[in-house]
Design a protein around this motif. Sequence first.
Motif, PDB file in Angstrom:
ATOM      1  N   PRO A  77      12.961   9.033  -8.489  1.00  0.00           N
ATOM      2  CA  PRO A  77      12.164   8.309  -7.491  1.00  0.00           C
ATOM      3  C   PRO A  77      12.895   7.063  -7.012  1.00  0.00           C
ATOM      4  O   PRO A  77      13.573   6.383  -7.779  1.00  0.00           O
ATOM      5  N   GLN A  78      12.721   6.782  -5.740  1.00  0.00           N
ATOM      6  CA  GLN A  78      13.367   5.630  -5.117  1.00  0.00           C
ATOM      7  C   GLN A  78      12.303   4.661  -4.635  1.00  0.00           C
ATOM      8  O   GLN A  78      11.384   5.046  -3.897  1.00  0.00           O
ATOM      9  N   TYR A  79      12.416   3.420  -5.036  1.00  0.00           N
ATOM     10  CA  TYR A  79      11.483   2.381  -4.579  1.00  0.00           C
ATOM     11  C   TYR A  79      11.672   2.159  -3.083  1.00  0.00           C
ATOM     12  O   TYR A  79      12.807   2.102  -2.587  1.00  0.00           O
ATOM     13  N   ILE A  80      10.547   2.038  -2.354  1.00  0.00           N
ATOM     14  CA  ILE A  80      10.636   1.771  -0.917  1.00  0.00           C
ATOM     15  C   ILE A  80      10.149   0.363  -0.605  1.00  0.00           C
ATOM     16  O   ILE A  80      10.890  -0.457  -0.058  1.00  0.00           O
ATOM     17  N   ILE A  81       8.900   0.084  -0.954  1.00  0.00           N
ATOM     18  CA  ILE A  81       8.299  -1.180  -0.537  1.00  0.00           C
ATOM     19  C   ILE A  81       7.004  -1.391  -1.306  1.00  0.00           C
ATOM     20  O   ILE A  81       6.452  -0.437  -1.863  1.00  0.00           O
ATOM     21  N   HIS A  82       6.525  -2.613  -1.374  1.00  0.00           N
ATOM     22  CA  HIS A  82       5.211  -2.861  -1.944  1.00  0.00           C
ATOM     23  C   HIS A  82       4.577  -4.070  -1.267  1.00  0.00           C
ATOM     24  O   HIS A  82       5.272  -4.884  -0.630  1.00  0.00           O
ATOM     25  N   GLY A  83       3.250  -4.189  -1.424  1.00  0.00           N
ATOM     26  CA  GLY A  83       2.542  -5.320  -0.832  1.00  0.00           C
ATOM     27  C   GLY A  83       1.193  -5.517  -1.479  1.00  0.00           C
ATOM     28  O   GLY A  83       0.679  -4.630  -2.177  1.00  0.00           O
ATOM     29  N   LEU A  84       0.607  -6.677  -1.230  1.00  0.00           N
ATOM     30  CA  LEU A  84      -0.710  -7.006  -1.775  1.00  0.00           C
ATOM     31  C   LEU A  84      -1.753  -7.073  -0.658  1.00  0.00           C
ATOM     32  O   LEU A  84      -2.725  -6.341  -0.672  1.00  0.00           O
ATOM     33  N   LYS A  85      -1.546  -7.961   0.273  1.00  0.00           N
ATOM     34  CA  LYS A  85      -2.510  -8.116   1.369  1.00  0.00           C
ATOM     35  C   LYS A  85      -1.823  -8.085   2.728  1.00  0.00           C
ATOM     36  O   LYS A  85      -2.296  -7.481   3.667  1.00  0.00           O
ATOM     37  N   ASN A  86      -0.700  -8.774   2.797  1.00  0.00           N
ATOM     38  CA  ASN A  86      -0.025  -8.899   4.078  1.00  0.00           C
ATOM     39  C   ASN A  86       0.844  -7.675   4.356  1.00  0.00           C
ATOM     40  O   ASN A  86       1.267  -6.973   3.448  1.00  0.00           O
ATOM     41  N   ASN A  87       1.111  -7.450   5.626  1.00  0.00           N
ATOM     42  CA  ASN A  87       2.046  -6.398   6.001  1.00  0.00           C
ATOM     43  C   ASN A  87       3.445  -6.798   5.539  1.00  0.00           C
ATOM     44  O   ASN A  87       3.802  -7.982   5.506  1.00  0.00           O
ATOM     45  N   GLU A  88       4.227  -5.819   5.166  1.00  0.00           N
ATOM     46  CA  GLU A  88       5.570  -6.071   4.672  1.00  0.00           C
ATOM     47  C   GLU A  88       6.560  -5.188   5.405  1.00  0.00           C
ATOM     48  O   GLU A  88       6.231  -4.071   5.818  1.00  0.00           O
ATOM     49  N   THR A  89       7.779  -5.702   5.535  1.00  0.00           N
ATOM     50  CA  THR A  89       8.857  -4.935   6.168  1.00  0.00           C
ATOM     51  C   THR A  89      10.147  -5.187   5.418  1.00  0.00           C
ATOM     52  O   THR A  89      10.423  -6.321   5.014  1.00  0.00           O
ATOM     53  N   ILE A 118      -1.195  -2.787   5.600  1.00  0.00           N
ATOM     54  CA  ILE A 118      -2.380  -2.717   4.745  1.00  0.00           C
ATOM     55  C   ILE A 118      -3.569  -3.201   5.548  1.00  0.00           C
ATOM     56  O   ILE A 118      -3.509  -4.276   6.161  1.00  0.00           O
ATOM     57  N   THR A 119      -4.643  -2.416   5.562  1.00  0.00           N
ATOM     58  CA  THR A 119      -5.822  -2.809   6.337  1.00  0.00           C
ATOM     59  C   THR A 119      -6.439  -4.070   5.740  1.00  0.00           C
ATOM     60  O   THR A 119      -6.225  -4.402   4.574  1.00  0.00           O
ATOM     61  N   GLU A 120      -7.237  -4.733   6.561  1.00  0.00           N
ATOM     62  CA  GLU A 120      -7.788  -6.015   6.139  1.00  0.00           C
ATOM     63  C   GLU A 120      -8.678  -5.865   4.898  1.00  0.00           C
ATOM     64  O   GLU A 120      -8.682  -6.733   4.024  1.00  0.00           O
ATOM     65  N   ASP A 121      -9.408  -4.757   4.821  1.00  0.00           N
ATOM     66  CA  ASP A 121     -10.266  -4.540   3.648  1.00  0.00           C
ATOM     67  C   ASP A 121      -9.491  -3.950   2.469  1.00  0.00           C
ATOM     68  O   ASP A 121     -10.061  -3.734   1.389  1.00  0.00           O
ATOM     69  N   ARG A 122      -8.210  -3.668   2.670  1.00  0.00           N
ATOM     70  CA  ARG A 122      -7.284  -3.159   1.653  1.00  0.00           C
ATOM     71  C   ARG A 122      -7.664  -1.775   1.139  1.00  0.00           C
ATOM     72  O   ARG A 122      -7.124  -1.322   0.135  1.00  0.00           O
ATOM     73  N   LYS A 123      -8.538  -1.083   1.831  1.00  0.00           N
ATOM     74  CA  LYS A 123      -8.935   0.241   1.365  1.00  0.00           C
ATOM     75  C   LYS A 123      -7.960   1.335   1.778  1.00  0.00           C
ATOM     76  O   LYS A 123      -8.062   2.479   1.318  1.00  0.00           O
TER      77      LYS A 123
END
Lengths: 112, 113
Positions: free
Chosen positions: A44-56, A64-69
């Motif tokens: 497996p290759q890591y691509i990206i991760h995030g919590l609340k904000n959009n990431e690039t 990530i949607t505002e409600d994080r669902k």
Amino acid sequence: DAKTTQPTSMDCAEGRAANLPCNHSTISGNEYVYWYRQIHSQGPQYIIHGLKNNETNEMASLIITEDRKSSTLILPHATLRDTAVYYCIVRLPGAAGNKLTFGGGTRVLVKP
Amino acid sequence: NAGVMQNPRHLVRRRGQEARLRCSPMKGHSHVYWYRQLPEEGLKFMVYLQKENIIDESGMPKERFSAEFPKEGPSILRIQQVVRGDSAAYFCASSPPYQETQYFGPGTRLLVL
């Protein structure tokens, strides 16, 4: 860790953007969204991760949607080498999140 | 910085033999994780180790499987008295202290005849 739901498979055209959805409606406030991919017979290759904000980053964008669902992984210009199984994983921070729980993922086929 | 190294890449054993899989984490990484992927199945967590300590072995089969990560040298996943059902790809991942992204090695493919 919260459960994720992804489409089983999807095709996309080479050179076009690939948008991979992930549903994580039971995500808790401190859980991160991680994306990995597994190209055939490789690790497996890591691509990206995030919590609340959009990431690039250089590989992809994560919306990530505002409600994080739910979230969407965007591969801006898909190439044939992006053909892989893509896994959306929700995990807790710290030692509690040491296990990555892989579901079935989305099998992405990039076509010429 | 070299990635996570695993060897051997392919291992063939007969039933009843022992299999030893080695994992060298990325430089500066002191946390190691082992996952198993059975044929046509997803990856399953097995064990999480830090130097000289097993932190979480909740995914390890209770018998025949053991793991270690000594102060010096690679992490070892040991499978005693292998059976055909142990045939799988075994992946190792590592992460540095205080940073949680895991980076995976290329895997060891074990075939038990």
